[in-house]
Scaffold this motif. Structure first.
Motif, PDB file in Angstrom:
ATOM      1  N   ASP A  61      10.641  -1.512  72.136  1.00 42.86           N
ATOM      2  CA  ASP A  61       9.534  -0.579  72.274  1.00 42.86           C
ATOM      3  C   ASP A  61       9.719   0.252  73.544  1.00 42.86           C
ATOM      4  N   GLY A  62       9.628   1.556  73.431  1.00 41.10           N
ATOM      5  CA  GLY A  62       9.777   2.452  74.574  1.00 41.10           C
ATOM      6  C   GLY A  62      11.189   2.939  74.812  1.00 41.10           C
ATOM      7  N   GLU A  63      12.198   2.326  74.170  1.00 40.09           N
ATOM      8  CA  GLU A  63      13.585   2.776  74.343  1.00 40.09           C
ATOM      9  C   GLU A  63      13.876   3.969  73.434  1.00 40.09           C
ATOM     10  N   ASP A  64      14.819   4.785  73.862  1.00 45.09           N
ATOM     11  CA  ASP A  64      15.277   5.913  73.062  1.00 45.09           C
ATOM     12  C   ASP A  64      16.346   5.406  72.095  1.00 45.09           C
ATOM     13  N   PRO A  65      16.063   5.357  70.783  1.00 42.09           N
ATOM     14  CA  PRO A  65      17.050   4.799  69.854  1.00 42.09           C
ATOM     15  C   PRO A  65      18.367   5.558  69.871  1.00 42.09           C
ATOM     16  N   ALA A  66      18.323   6.878  70.108  1.00 43.48           N
ATOM     17  CA  ALA A  66      19.567   7.652  70.141  1.00 43.48           C
ATOM     18  C   ALA A  66      20.470   7.192  71.266  1.00 43.48           C
ATOM     19  N   GLU A  67      19.905   6.942  72.436  1.00 42.27           N
ATOM     20  CA  GLU A  67      20.720   6.523  73.573  1.00 42.27           C
ATOM     21  C   GLU A  67      21.214   5.093  73.414  1.00 42.27           C
ATOM     22  N   VAL A  68      20.369   4.197  72.859  1.00 45.32           N
ATOM     23  CA  VAL A  68      20.794   2.813  72.629  1.00 45.32           C
ATOM     24  C   VAL A  68      21.979   2.791  71.669  1.00 45.32           C
ATOM     25  N   LEU A  69      21.861   3.502  70.563  1.00 44.60           N
ATOM     26  CA  LEU A  69      22.922   3.507  69.555  1.00 44.60           C
ATOM     27  C   LEU A  69      24.150   4.266  70.040  1.00 44.60           C
ATOM     28  N   ALA A  70      23.949   5.344  70.805  1.00 48.77           N
ATOM     29  CA  ALA A  70      25.093   6.113  71.304  1.00 48.77           C
ATOM     30  C   ALA A  70      25.939   5.276  72.249  1.00 48.77           C
ATOM     31  N   ALA A  71      25.304   4.470  73.099  1.00 50.77           N
ATOM     32  CA  ALA A  71      26.068   3.611  74.008  1.00 50.77           C
ATOM     33  C   ALA A  71      26.916   2.615  73.225  1.00 50.77           C
ATOM     34  N   LEU A  72      26.330   2.026  72.183  1.00 48.06           N
ATOM     35  CA  LEU A  72      27.093   1.100  71.346  1.00 48.06           C
ATOM     36  C   LEU A  72      28.217   1.830  70.612  1.00 48.06           C
ATOM     37  N   ALA A  73      27.923   3.034  70.158  1.00 45.67           N
ATOM     38  CA  ALA A  73      28.923   3.795  69.406  1.00 45.67           C
ATOM     39  C   ALA A  73      30.113   4.162  70.282  1.00 45.67           C
TER      40      ALA A  73
END
Length: 441
Positions: A61-73
């Motif tokens: 909650d509160g995290e930017d899903p784009a940035e979370v997934l981009a870091a993993l990608a």
């Protein structure tokens, strides 16, 4: 203590700019899927539009899903592993660069293509699939719907009313996926014959990516593509994808019967690694030379499956090459109940040995090669159908073989093995039924 059932997972597409620190170009739900919510998210990673990887990330909650997934990608894209022999061969015989393809073809148009969709009593799913097929960017294609052993007029009504003059309707009263596909082949007029299922959504570039390789390689007989889950909303869908699903990776591969891959000692009998029937295309001349699909295989017959696997091996055995490309993408709606998963586990096992039986019955010259590979094949089958335990979530994702976030139940392993024992019997029953002229049951 039993393990809790898998939680629902959101499915998304993440597009990054090229480069090690590529910025986010877009993040959106998978086609036809719901909006993203906090929790686990499974994402296809594209690099400037091209499929490149998948990742699974937890978004709080509160995290930017784009940035979370981009870091993993970015971490996933930076990983390296030794290429397989089939990947080496694909690199040695590359397709023409997209910006040079047209000039290299000396003005030749893209191959005329027929898309065959076999269906039975699923008009709502079929409509969704047809909408995506009619939106393809391929310049010259037709869509042929084969209504297989219909009990109602629902499919006919859908095609004739909603898709009149855009989709051809063909009826085949004998049940069985391979029979339906052969009927579609007989009705089609394309130089290339593409096949998909009524429970997919095709990426707009799917058909172009699936058929372009035929123009680049005259010896190519078959091309297969990437299949990803459209939704992971139920425990059955998540469990299936966590243990392989239909995905075959992102590296291009080329299989050549004249140059068998040394790191695949069971070749060409490891047909499951070549692709799946929901995303495949054949040069029409190659498929016809190979004898088409074996009508005693496939869903809807006592054999339960194996029609696509048989066709792959038949085309390779006829001397043609087979290529896999992740750029040809379809989104598959997995069945959503536990009973569906049980049926799939049994059907996969049965289809595997049914296709092998069909191959030997129709191509007895391959018997010595199969017998030589039998001990390793049995060991591989035991491994494939073993109860599979849970491993830590170390960056693996649903759809990546060998990384299992949820245990594969012993009951499903038993069903797979029971199916493998039944497969030759089912195939024999289907052949007897076909000879007697009765519809398989």
């Amino acid at each position: 203590m039993s393990n809790p059932p898998p939680r629902a997972v959101s499915v998304a597409e993440l597009d990054l700019a090229a480069g090690p620190d590529g910025h986010v170009l877009s993040l959106r739900p998978a086609p036809g899927g719901p909006d993203l919510v906090d929790g686990d998210v499974y994402a296809l990673v594209r690099v400037e539009g091209r499929p490149a990887a998948t990742v699974l990330g937890a978004v709080a909650d509160g995290e930017d899903p784009a940035e979370v997934l981009a870091a993993l990608a970015r971490a996933r894209l930076a990983e390296a592993r030794p290429p397989t022999d089939a990947e080496h061969l694909a690199a040695a015989r590359p397709l023409a660069r997209p910006d040079l393809r047209e000039s290299n073809r000396k003005g030749q148009p893209a191959p005329r293509t027929s898309v065959v969709v076999a269906t039975r009593e699923r008009p709502e799913q079929l409509a969704r699939a047809l909408d995506s097929l009619l939106a393809q960017d391929h310049p010259d294609f037709e869509v042929v719907v084969v209504d297989n052993a219909p009990r109602t007029t629902d499919t006919y009504n859908l095609v004739s009313r909603a898709y009149a003059d855009r989709v051809r309707y063909v009826r085949e009263d004998t049940p069985g996926l391979a029979v339906a596909h052969n009927t579609g082949v007989a009705a089609a007029d394309g130089e290339v014959l593409a096949f998909t299922d009524d429970d997919v959504i095709a990426d707009p570039h799917w058909l172009t990516a699936l058929t372009e390789p035929f123009a680049d390689d005259p010896g190519l007989g078959c091309v297969t593509g990437l299949i990803l889950p459209a939704r992971l909303a139920t425990p059955a869908q998540v469990l299936l994808e966590s243990h392989g699903g239909f995905a075959k990776g992102f590296a291009p591969r080329l299989y050549d019967p004249a140059r068998p891959p040394a790191d695949e000692p069971l070749f060409p009998f490891t047909a499951g690694s070549f692709g799946s029937g929901a995303n495949m295309a054949f040069r029409a001349a190659a498929l016809r030379k190979a004898g088409g699909f074996d009508p005693a295989t496939g869903t809807g017959t006592p054999a339960k499956g194996g029609d696509d696997l048989y066709a792959f091996v038949a085309v390779l055995s006829a001397g043609f090459r087979l290529r896999y490309t992740a750029e040809a993408l379809v989104w598959h709606h997995h069945r959503d109940t536990w009973q569906d998963l049980r049926n799939q586990a049994y059907g996969y096992g049965a289809g595997l040995t049914a296709y092998l039986t069909a191959t030997l019955v129709r191509r007895p010259a391959l018997l010595p090669a199969l017998l030589a590979r039998l001990p390793r094949g049995l060991a591989r089958a035991r491994t494939m159908t073993a109860q599979r335990g849970e491993t830590p979530p170390d960056g693996g994702v649903p759809g990546e073989h060998g990384t299992h976030h949820h245990p594969w139940p012993r009951s499903l392993s038993r069903l797979e093995r029971r199916g493998m024992l039944y497969g030759p019997i089912g195939y024999a029953k289907a052949r007897v039924t076909a000879r007697r002229g009765r519809n398989p049951r």
